[in-house]
Write a protein that holds these residues in place. Sequence first.
Motif, PDB file in Angstrom:
ATOM      1  N   THR A 221      -8.299  -1.672  12.247  1.00 39.71           N
ATOM      2  CA  THR A 221      -9.455  -2.410  11.741  1.00 39.71           C
ATOM      3  C   THR A 221      -9.147  -3.050  10.396  1.00 39.71           C
ATOM      4  O   THR A 221      -9.972  -3.791   9.869  1.00 39.71           O
ATOM      5  CB  THR A 221     -10.658  -1.475  11.575  1.00 39.71           C
ATOM      6  OG1 THR A 221     -10.315  -0.423  10.652  1.00 39.71           O
ATOM      7  CG2 THR A 221     -11.064  -0.859  12.910  1.00 39.71           C
ATOM      8  N   SER A 222      -7.969  -2.793   9.841  1.00 36.13           N
ATOM      9  CA  SER A 222      -7.618  -3.271   8.504  1.00 36.13           C
ATOM     10  C   SER A 222      -6.513  -4.325   8.566  1.00 36.13           C
ATOM     11  O   SER A 222      -5.402  -4.050   9.052  1.00 36.13           O
ATOM     12  CB  SER A 222      -7.152  -2.099   7.629  1.00 36.13           C
ATOM     13  OG  SER A 222      -6.538  -2.567   6.445  1.00 36.13           O
ATOM     14  N   ALA A 223      -6.805  -5.511   8.043  1.00 35.65           N
ATOM     15  CA  ALA A 223      -5.781  -6.557   7.981  1.00 35.65           C
ATOM     16  C   ALA A 223      -4.673  -6.172   7.017  1.00 35.65           C
ATOM     17  O   ALA A 223      -3.503  -6.520   7.227  1.00 35.65           O
ATOM     18  CB  ALA A 223      -6.415  -7.875   7.553  1.00 35.65           C
ATOM     19  N   GLU A 224      -5.013  -5.448   5.952  1.00 30.69           N
ATOM     20  CA  GLU A 224      -3.990  -5.021   4.998  1.00 30.69           C
ATOM     21  C   GLU A 224      -3.024  -4.036   5.639  1.00 30.69           C
ATOM     22  O   GLU A 224      -1.815  -4.061   5.362  1.00 30.69           O
ATOM     23  CB  GLU A 224      -4.650  -4.406   3.765  1.00 30.69           C
ATOM     24  CG  GLU A 224      -5.357  -5.419   2.885  1.00 30.69           C
ATOM     25  CD  GLU A 224      -6.015  -4.787   1.692  1.00 30.69           C
ATOM     26  OE1 GLU A 224      -5.428  -4.839   0.594  1.00 30.69           O
ATOM     27  OE2 GLU A 224      -7.117  -4.221   1.859  1.00 30.69           O
ATOM     28  N   ALA A 225      -3.525  -3.156   6.518  1.00 28.22           N
ATOM     29  CA  ALA A 225      -2.647  -2.217   7.220  1.00 28.22           C
ATOM     30  C   ALA A 225      -1.711  -2.957   8.165  1.00 28.22           C
ATOM     31  O   ALA A 225      -0.511  -2.629   8.263  1.00 28.22           O
ATOM     32  CB  ALA A 225      -3.490  -1.197   7.987  1.00 28.22           C
ATOM     33  N   LEU A 226      -2.238  -3.971   8.853  1.00 33.94           N
ATOM     34  CA  LEU A 226      -1.401  -4.761   9.751  1.00 33.94           C
ATOM     35  C   LEU A 226      -0.364  -5.559   8.971  1.00 33.94           C
ATOM     36  O   LEU A 226       0.784  -5.708   9.422  1.00 33.94           O
ATOM     37  CB  LEU A 226      -2.267  -5.699  10.595  1.00 33.94           C
ATOM     38  CG  LEU A 226      -3.242  -5.024  11.557  1.00 33.94           C
ATOM     39  CD1 LEU A 226      -4.080  -6.074  12.274  1.00 33.94           C
ATOM     40  CD2 LEU A 226      -2.496  -4.154  12.580  1.00 33.94           C
ATOM     41  N   LEU A 227      -0.751  -6.065   7.815  1.00 35.06           N
ATOM     42  CA  LEU A 227       0.197  -6.778   6.956  1.00 35.06           C
ATOM     43  C   LEU A 227       1.356  -5.869   6.559  1.00 35.06           C
ATOM     44  O   LEU A 227       2.526  -6.255   6.654  1.00 35.06           O
ATOM     45  CB  LEU A 227      -0.517  -7.289   5.704  1.00 35.06           C
ATOM     46  CG  LEU A 227       0.369  -7.889   4.604  1.00 35.06           C
ATOM     47  CD1 LEU A 227       1.043  -9.162   5.090  1.00 35.06           C
ATOM     48  CD2 LEU A 227      -0.454  -8.160   3.344  1.00 35.06           C
ATOM     49  N   GLU A 228       1.040  -4.659   6.133  1.00 35.09           N
ATOM     50  CA  GLU A 228       2.090  -3.737   5.702  1.00 35.09           C
ATOM     51  C   GLU A 228       2.971  -3.320   6.878  1.00 35.09           C
ATOM     52  O   GLU A 228       4.193  -3.190   6.733  1.00 35.09           O
ATOM     53  CB  GLU A 228       1.464  -2.500   5.048  1.00 35.09           C
ATOM     54  CG  GLU A 228       2.448  -1.622   4.306  1.00 35.09           C
ATOM     55  CD  GLU A 228       3.176  -2.353   3.191  1.00 35.09           C
ATOM     56  OE1 GLU A 228       4.322  -1.962   2.874  1.00 35.09           O
ATOM     57  OE2 GLU A 228       2.618  -3.330   2.639  1.00 35.09           O
ATOM     58  N   ALA A 229       2.357  -3.145   8.058  1.00 32.39           N
ATOM     59  CA  ALA A 229       3.148  -2.806   9.246  1.00 32.39           C
ATOM     60  C   ALA A 229       4.110  -3.939   9.593  1.00 32.39           C
ATOM     61  O   ALA A 229       5.272  -3.700   9.958  1.00 32.39           O
ATOM     62  CB  ALA A 229       2.217  -2.521  10.422  1.00 32.39           C
ATOM     63  N   ALA A 230       3.650  -5.167   9.473  1.00 31.02           N
ATOM     64  CA  ALA A 230       4.536  -6.308   9.734  1.00 31.02           C
ATOM     65  C   ALA A 230       5.645  -6.378   8.701  1.00 31.02           C
ATOM     66  O   ALA A 230       6.818  -6.606   9.039  1.00 31.02           O
ATOM     67  CB  ALA A 230       3.729  -7.607   9.740  1.00 31.02           C
ATOM     68  N   ARG A 231       5.320  -6.177   7.434  1.00 30.41           N
ATOM     69  CA  ARG A 231       6.326  -6.260   6.365  1.00 30.41           C
ATOM     70  C   ARG A 231       7.406  -5.190   6.521  1.00 30.41           C
ATOM     71  O   ARG A 231       8.566  -5.423   6.189  1.00 30.41           O
ATOM     72  CB  ARG A 231       5.658  -6.127   5.004  1.00 30.41           C
ATOM     73  CG  ARG A 231       4.823  -7.325   4.615  1.00 30.41           C
ATOM     74  CD  ARG A 231       4.079  -7.115   3.317  1.00 30.41           C
ATOM     75  NE  ARG A 231       4.988  -6.844   2.213  1.00 30.41           N
ATOM     76  CZ  ARG A 231       4.601  -6.666   0.961  1.00 30.41           C
ATOM     77  NH1 ARG A 231       3.319  -6.699   0.654  1.00 30.41           N
ATOM     78  NH2 ARG A 231       5.480  -6.446   0.011  1.00 30.41           N
ATOM     79  N   THR A 232       7.034  -4.015   7.027  1.00 31.42           N
ATOM     80  CA  THR A 232       8.011  -2.926   7.174  1.00 31.42           C
ATOM     81  C   THR A 232       8.751  -2.963   8.502  1.00 31.42           C
ATOM     82  O   THR A 232       9.518  -2.047   8.815  1.00 31.42           O
ATOM     83  CB  THR A 232       7.314  -1.567   7.009  1.00 31.42           C
ATOM     84  OG1 THR A 232       6.217  -1.467   7.924  1.00 31.42           O
ATOM     85  CG2 THR A 232       6.792  -1.395   5.587  1.00 31.42           C
ATOM     86  N   GLY A 233       8.503  -4.022   9.304  1.00 28.36           N
ATOM     87  CA  GLY A 233       9.294  -4.214  10.515  1.00 28.36           C
ATOM     88  C   GLY A 233       8.790  -3.502  11.750  1.00 28.36           C
ATOM     89  O   GLY A 233       9.523  -3.370  12.730  1.00 28.36           O
TER      90      GLY A 233
END
Length: 305
Positions: A221-233
């Motif tokens: 539900t969090s765009a920030e969590a998805l952003l961090e998941a994308a950044r960490t590969g």
Amino acid sequence: MDTLESMQVFVRVVELGSLAAAARSLNLSPAMVSKHVVHLEKRTAARLLNRTTRQVRPTEAGASYFEQCCAILRRVEIAEAEAAADTSAPRGTLRITAPIEFGNLHLPAMIATFLDRHPGIDIVLDLANRRVDIVQEGYDLAIRIARDLDTSLVGRRIALSRFHIVASPAYLEREGHPVEPTELARHQCLAFAVPQPWTTWSFTHDGRSQQVRVSPRVLSTSAEALLEAARTGVGIGLLPSFVCGTALRNGDLVSLFPDCDCGSLGIYILFPHRNLLPLRVRLFIDFLVEQLGGNAEHDPWDVRV
């Protein structure tokens, strides 16, 4: 009793639909709120409110009187602000509600600049992704981010935020760079979970529309969590530019299909339906428009700009 003060109380009663709620909001006793309403009913020789055990609603005369009171109170506030403009800076508390991600990523720096310009203004900032009733809850304005806006409130779009399909360089080195959007079906993807899982991603390229059904490795539900998941590969995400723009610019993420139109969101400012806005509200609206580029069709975070 002071008629202007009674008008302020009456407006709050109608907005909140309750004498008790208005009393709490204004830090008055319910008995005093009732006295203010009775005072106005005596002056107008009209019944202004229909009262039940659960709710208070304006009569036909009360609804008309409410609109006139709002206009009068706004004019008084603006007149006072303009009269004081030569001798003092704008003052008062500005209550704002905004989405959590936009608030965390962008508003602190903007607010710092705004407060530096207007030291007499204080800000109460409430970050929430729920649909806030700004009239009932007493906010001066709301920032909303949506594909379309369906509301009875007064609003204006001040910018756009385009979606990007993004992945980290590490993920692409490990799993390969998809050449066509249809290849996303075999990749690990990251998707929003609300209002329902975003498992179908849509694209338009060269006038041709297509959809790809993905199997999310992470739902959030969090765009920030998805952003961090994308950044960490962890996987490939579909994120709006206001969330992923900085990561794209500094190379933490790559936009996989920059020529595809993946849709966009509007950045809106909403405020109660009133003819006249307090000066502090008008100042903040103008400030946000300035900060985001002054063009409702412009994406201030787009890496292609």
